[in-house]
Structures are given as structure tokens and as C-alpha cells.
Design a protein around this motif. Structure first.
Motif, PDB file in Angstrom:
ATOM      1  N   ARG A   7       0.781  -1.027  -0.079  1.00  0.00           N
ATOM      2  CA  ARG A   7       0.013  -0.146   0.049  1.00  0.00           C
ATOM      3  C   ARG A   7       0.789   1.305   0.020  1.00  0.00           C
ATOM      4  NH1 ARG A   7      -5.034  -2.225   3.821  1.00  0.00           N
ATOM      5  NH2 ARG A   7      -5.224  -4.025   2.274  1.00  0.00           N
ATOM      6  N   ASN A  11       1.054   1.082  -5.717  1.00  0.00           N
ATOM      7  CA  ASN A  11       1.110   0.402  -6.877  1.00  0.00           C
ATOM      8  C   ASN A  11      -0.316  -0.427  -7.317  1.00  0.00           C
ATOM      9  OD1 ASN A  11       1.635  -1.358  -5.079  1.00  0.00           O
ATOM     10  ND2 ASN A  11       3.031  -2.597  -5.914  1.00  0.00           N
ATOM     11  N   GLY A  12      -1.378  -0.346  -6.283  1.00  0.00           N
ATOM     12  CA  GLY A  12      -2.448  -0.921  -6.694  1.00  0.00           C
ATOM     13  C   GLY A  12      -2.122  -2.266  -5.855  1.00  0.00           C
ATOM     14  N   ALA A  13      -2.345  -2.459  -4.319  1.00  0.00           N
ATOM     15  CA  ALA A  13      -2.095  -3.529  -3.611  1.00  0.00           C
ATOM     16  C   ALA A  13      -3.032  -4.631  -4.204  1.00  0.00           C
ATOM     17  CB  ALA A  13      -2.257  -3.217  -2.256  1.00  0.00           C
ATOM     18  N   ALA A  14      -2.492  -5.850  -3.962  1.00  0.00           N
ATOM     19  CA  ALA A  14      -2.974  -7.291  -4.288  1.00  0.00           C
ATOM     20  C   ALA A  14      -4.481  -7.212  -3.326  1.00  0.00           C
ATOM     21  CB  ALA A  14      -2.201  -8.245  -3.802  1.00  0.00           C
ATOM     22  N   ASP A  16      -6.517  -4.996  -3.180  1.00  0.00           N
ATOM     23  CA  ASP A  16      -7.398  -3.797  -3.854  1.00  0.00           C
ATOM     24  C   ASP A  16      -7.426  -4.037  -5.406  1.00  0.00           C
ATOM     25  OD1 ASP A  16      -7.920  -2.577  -1.495  1.00  0.00           O
ATOM     26  OD2 ASP A  16      -6.094  -1.552  -1.537  1.00  0.00           O
ATOM     27  N   ALA A  17      -7.555  -5.220  -5.816  1.00  0.00           N
ATOM     28  CA  ALA A  17      -7.522  -5.502  -7.298  1.00  0.00           C
ATOM     29  C   ALA A  17      -8.703  -4.579  -7.808  1.00  0.00           C
ATOM     30  CB  ALA A  17      -7.487  -6.861  -7.615  1.00  0.00           C
TER      31      ALA A  17
ATOM     32  N   ARG B 122       4.694 -11.284  -5.154  1.00  0.00           N
ATOM     33  CA  ARG B 122       3.743 -10.853  -3.743  1.00  0.00           C
ATOM     34  C   ARG B 122       3.319 -12.371  -2.925  1.00  0.00           C
ATOM     35  NH1 ARG B 122      -0.320  -7.372  -7.262  1.00  0.00           N
ATOM     36  NH2 ARG B 122       0.073  -5.417  -6.339  1.00  0.00           N
ATOM     37  N   MET B 156       1.946  -9.774   2.096  1.00  0.00           N
ATOM     38  CA  MET B 156       0.429  -9.343   2.519  1.00  0.00           C
ATOM     39  C   MET B 156       0.159 -10.614   3.544  1.00  0.00           C
ATOM     40  SD  MET B 156       0.441  -7.647  -0.469  1.00  0.00           S
ATOM     41  CE  MET B 156       0.258  -8.966  -1.544  1.00  0.00           C
ATOM     42  N   ASP B 209       2.107  -5.793   5.110  1.00  0.00           N
ATOM     43  CA  ASP B 209       0.745  -5.204   4.948  1.00  0.00           C
ATOM     44  C   ASP B 209      -0.299  -5.946   5.341  1.00  0.00           C
ATOM     45  OD1 ASP B 209      -1.215  -3.708   4.024  1.00  0.00           O
ATOM     46  OD2 ASP B 209      -0.841  -3.942   1.735  1.00  0.00           O
ATOM     47  N   ALA B 222     -12.403 -11.497  -4.465  1.00  0.00           N
ATOM     48  CA  ALA B 222     -12.334 -10.816  -5.741  1.00  0.00           C
ATOM     49  C   ALA B 222     -11.337  -9.549  -5.664  1.00  0.00           C
ATOM     50  CB  ALA B 222     -13.729 -10.671  -6.078  1.00  0.00           C
ATOM     51  N   ARG B 223     -10.971  -9.027  -4.660  1.00  0.00           N
ATOM     52  CA  ARG B 223     -10.025  -7.954  -4.504  1.00  0.00           C
ATOM     53  C   ARG B 223      -8.471  -8.566  -4.424  1.00  0.00           C
ATOM     54  NH1 ARG B 223     -11.904  -5.718   0.616  1.00  0.00           N
ATOM     55  NH2 ARG B 223     -10.177  -4.669   0.441  1.00  0.00           N
ATOM     56  N   ARG B 225      -5.768 -10.493  -5.895  1.00  0.00           N
ATOM     57  CA  ARG B 225      -5.286 -10.992  -7.306  1.00  0.00           C
ATOM     58  C   ARG B 225      -3.594 -10.542  -7.460  1.00  0.00           C
ATOM     59  NH1 ARG B 225      -9.323 -12.988  -7.088  1.00  0.00           N
ATOM     60  NH2 ARG B 225     -11.049 -12.897  -8.632  1.00  0.00           N
ATOM     61  N   ILE B 227      -0.989 -12.854  -6.650  1.00  0.00           N
ATOM     62  CA  ILE B 227      -0.218 -13.447  -5.720  1.00  0.00           C
ATOM     63  C   ILE B 227       0.673 -14.283  -6.139  1.00  0.00           C
ATOM     64  CG2 ILE B 227      -0.269 -14.533  -3.400  1.00  0.00           C
ATOM     65  CD1 ILE B 227      -1.480 -12.033  -3.127  1.00  0.00           C
TER      66      ILE B 227
END
Lengths: 202, 292
Positions: A7, A11-14, A16-17, B122, B156, B209, B222-223, B225, B227
Motif C-alpha cells: 500500500r 502500486n495497486g495493492a493485491a 485492492d484489485a 507477492r 501481505m 501489509d 475478488a479483490r 489478485r 499473488i
């Protein structure tokens, strides 16, 4: 380089896709078809679309997503739709249908009566396998009732195994009746005796 | 002589008794919300925590409390309930053979499909509980992966328990959580704050994070992606078959092609779903989303 915080990196965190548009069910890429299947959740015609798709879809990846969505619907309509696939020529599809029906026992159980009357012996075999999976007293009753009149040897061999697994003493009479009906069939004789043994040990 | 109320019961309040039917209703509700299949045989565990929450909210019955949980705007009591019902006992470098596998095998394979200096790697720890796992992953990478400086690596970490996440962000641990941490690693990545407590150094805390994610929730998943590696250890054992299969599908979607899932030692993806490839490395069996 090295460890960075997603965050903070902006860069558009995973987590927050961005939402993805649903592709079409006939997309040439299986991964995209799978996404199209998932996007059907909540669609009023979901069951019809999934069952229609399953009849032509060959990719396991897509099939599994479709069966999973049907199982999660856990409705009478979904169970009826899936049960139609038990007569399909594709063994993997029939197995997927069986597994999916077993995941919604409340709606699959009431279908046993009609499945047991199907002209196709393979469908009756899957009905027997389903009843064994359900592990429900009503399903066990149905197995006993079917054993009283079933004339197909392959169905009866599956019945013998399923009845042996019920642990119910009243299944013994049904098993003996199968043995009598197929007195000249050594395999069925063995299957019946094995099942009776299991009942005695239960 | 005055007596104190039992734990969780407000002074003057009458303790609410939880019936077997209440437990069944609760387990069904909790499963639908979280995917976690509570075993009704764990009556003592469930009863005590429910009674505590009912008393804390001054509800007069289980039904009243359930209505509060279901319909409260904002859902703060649902979150408090999740925090009570989840288990957060873990320690640093638990099942560390998987971290060895990460730095010896998985990351090298992933790096083959990335461009050094441009692409990100990631890694997701779910559930992360109080943070021991994601920090262990971060330390393992810094200590043991020679190409760590070639890529931006994002770690994450998520959980459905906000209280555990708060502790994870603070990064303060007692000695028992560090019993598998060598003195050198302790000196490098922790600072002792009192006789029995150590805190992860700020740079390392800032590199993870943390967020709330329910892996059973399709909208939340769905949010997630892009990884490359998911560590999901000892979570699926609390799920029923359907939730396990749904979670496996969510993980598949969250992963890049070629990405890996590491489960707990008693969990087997092949019994859950056939959409992953089993990869048997010398250190560990992990599960891979196919490249194509």
C-alpha cells in the motif's frame, strides 16, 4: 528492491484489485470460461446455464467451478439439474454430478425415487451410489425397497455393497433376495455374502 | 458475604444459559458468515465465549444477542464475536521447512517468469493470526534468498480477527513465541522491550501489509489478485468440504499462473480440489496453479 509494503508503494495493492468484467461462457480460454461460470452466481437462470455448459465443457478446471457453484446453490432446482447429468456418457461428468448431489443431501434424497425408476441401469447405479453417500435413514429405506425388485445384475452388485454399509439388520432380507434372484451368478453370490458379513459385524 | 459474578457477567446481570439448540443455531450462523465449521461437541468453548459476549452486550437471551449480531449497523459485534471464537496460538518459524522450500525452490521458480528490477513478487499469509508467520516469511527471505534485492517483494498478511491483526501490527511477542528464533536473528530483527517481551524492528513491521480478509467471502476474495505464494496453514481444517473447495477456487483465482499454495502438514489439497498441481520438493509438498 527488497521488501516493500504494497500500500505504501502506491502500486495497486493485491488486496485492492480492480473488478474484472465477466467473460463469455464460450470464451476459447478455459480460465476465462471458469471466470464466466463464477460470474453466474446470482443469475436467475444459473442452473440451466451451468447444466447446458457442463454437457459440452471438457476442461476439468471449468467443470469443477460449475459443479462447485451448483453445490453452493444447495437448492431443489440445482439438484434436479445436476441429476440429469447422471445419464451422460462421460464418466467424469457423471462422477462430478454424483459428488455434487452428495453435497446437497436435503435436495438429492427426494430424487432417489425417480432415479431408481430410470430405464438406464447406469443411472440406477449412480442412484445407489448416491444413496450410500447420503448416509440417511430414508436413503437406506430406499435401498432396501429397490433391492426387492431390481433385476439388473450390475445394479444389484452395487446395491449389495451399499446395503452392507447401512448396518441395518432389515437389509439382510433384501440381500438374501438378491442372492436368490441371481443364484447362478458367483460374483453376486460373493457380493451378497460379503455384505451380509458386514451386517453381522456391524 | 457478597460474591463476584462469574467472568463475563455484569454485576447484577443474570447469566444467560446457552442451550444445545442455541449452539446448533449459532454454529450454523457462524459457518455461513465465516466458513468456519464449529464443532458443537466443543460446547464448553462455545458456551463460555457466547455467554461473555451476551453479558458484554447486556442481552437477555441468546436470541436477542443473535439478532444484535445479525442486524447491527457496522457489524462491530460480529467482529467481536469472530475475535472471541478464533484461535491465535502460534510461534515464529513454525513448520519452517516450508520457508526453506520457499527460499530454496519456490521463489527461484517464480523469479524465472519475472523481470528483475521491474516485477514484483507477492506473498500472502492467510490467516496471519498475530503476525508470527508473515514476519517469519520476511526474515527467511532476507536471510536466505540470494535474489531478494533483485525484486520488490510484497508480503501481505490477513486475518478475520481484528484484535489479532492489531497485535500483529504492534509486533510485540513473549519469549515463548520466539523459542525457535536464534540469538543472531533475535538480535537482528527484534529489540527487547522488557524482561519477557520483544518487538519486531520497525523496518520489518513496516514491510508487511496487514488487512482483514475472509477467505470464504467471494466479494473480498475478488479483490485479491496477482499473488505468487499463499501460505494458508491450519485454516482449512476448520472448514467443511464445500467451504474448502470454495476457498481452493478463490486461491486459484488469487494466484498468478505458476503460483504456489502451502498448506499445513495435516492438510491435503488433492483431497479438496484437483485444480492444483502437487509439487514435491525435497523440503515440502506444495500445490501449484498450472502455468497454462
Amino acid at each position: 528492491m527488497g521488501l516493500v509494503k504494497a500500500r505504501a508503494a502506491g502500486n495497486g495493492a493485491a488486496f485492492d484489485a480492480a473488478p474484472e468484467d465477466a467473460p463469455r461462457l464460450d470464451h476459447p480460454d478455459a480460465v476465462q470460461r471458469r471466470r464466466a461460470v463464477q460470474a453466474l452466481a446470482g443469475d436467475a437462470d444459473c442452473v440451466d446455464k451451468l447444466v447446458t455448459l457442463l454437457r459440452v465443457e471438457k476442461e476439468s478446471l471449468v467443470r469443477q467451478a460449475a459443479f462447485l457453484l451448483l453445490a453452493s446453490l444447495n437448492s431443489r432446482e440445482a439438484a434436479r439439474g445436476v441429476s440429469v447429468l447422471l445419464s451422460d456418457a462421460d464418466a467424469a461428468l457423471r462422477n462430478g454430478a454424483l459428488e455434487t448431489l452428495a453435497a446437497m443431501p436435503d435436495h438429492a434424497g427426494p430424487l432417489l425415487a425417480s432415479l431408481g425408476q430410470d430405464e438406464d441401469a447406469d443411472v440406477r447405479i449412480f442412484a445407489v451410489l448416491l444413496a450410500a453417500e447420503l448416509q440417511d435413514p430414508a436413503a437406506a429405506d430406499w435401498l432396501v425397497a429397490l433391492a426387492a425388485h431390481e433385476t439388473d445384475a450390475n445394479v444389484c452388485s452395487n446395491l449389495a455393497e451399499a446395503l452392507g454399509g447401512t448396518g441395518r439388520i432389515e437389509a439382510a432380507a433384501a440381500l438374501t433376495a438378491i442372492g436368490t434372484r441371481f443364484a447362478g451368478d458367483p460374483f453376486l453370490g460373493f457380493a451378497v455374502e460379503t455384505a451380509l458379513q458386514r451386517l453381522r459385524e456391524a | 458475604m457478597a460474591t463476584s459474578p462469574p467472568p463475563g457477567v455484569l454485576p447484577g446481570a443474570k447469566a444467560v444459559r446457552i442451550s444445545a439448540e442455541d449452539v446448533t443455531v449459532f454454529c450454523d450462523f457462524f459457518y455461513k458468515k465465516t466458513g468456519i465449521s464449529m464443532d458443537a461437541s466443543r460446547r464448553y468453548f462455545i458456551d463460555r465465549r457466547l455467554e461473555d459476549r451476551i453479558a458484554a452486550n447486556e442481552c437477555r437471551s441468546f436470541r436477542e444477542y443473535l439478532a444484535l449480531v445479525k442486524f447491527q449497523p457496522g457489524g462491530s459485534e460480529m467482529q467481536a464475536l469472530i475475535n472471541e471464537m478464533t484461535v491465535n496460538e502460534t510461534y515464529f518459524f513454525r513448520e519452517d521447512y516450508q520457508f526453506t522450500c520457499l527460499t530454496k525452490r519456490m521463489l527461484d521458480e517464480i523469479a524465472v517468469h519475472k523481470i528483475a528490477g521491474r516485477d514484483r513478487i507477492r506473498i500472502w499469509s492467510a490467516p496471519c493470526s498475530t503476525g508470527e508467520e508473515p514476519y517469519s516469511i520476511a526474515i527467511s527471505i532476507l536471510e536466505n534468498w540470494s535474489r531478494a534485492s533483485d525484486f520488490d517483494i510484497e508480503i501481505m498478511a490477513s486475518d478475520i480477527d481484528t484484535r489479532a491483526l492489531g497485535r500483529a501490527r504492534n509486533g510485540i511477542y513473549q519469549a515463548r513465541a520466539l523459542h525457535r528464533v536464534s540469538q543472531r536473528i533475535r538480535d537482528t530483527y527484534f529489540r527487547q522491550i522488557d524482561a519477557d517481551n520483544w518487538q519486531v524492528v520497525k523496518d520489518l513491521r513496516d514491510s508487511v501489509d496487514f488487512g482483514v480478509i475472509n477467505v470464504c467471502d467471494p466479494a473480498q476474495m475478488a479483490r485479491v489478485r496477482g499473488i505468487d505464494v499463499i501460505f494458508c496453514r491450519n485454516l482449512l481444517i476448520y472448514f467443511d468440504d464445500l467451504s474448502r473447495r470454495q476457498t481452493a477456487e478463490h486461491f486459484f483465482d488469487a494466484l498468478n499462473p505458476g503460483g504456489f499454495v502451502a498448506l499445513g502438514h495435516s492438510e491435503s489439497m488433492s483431497r479438496i480440489s484437483g485444480i492444483f498441481l502437487p509439487r514435491k520438493f525435497p523440503e515440502a509438498l506444495v500445490h501449484q496453479r498450472p502455468l497454462t
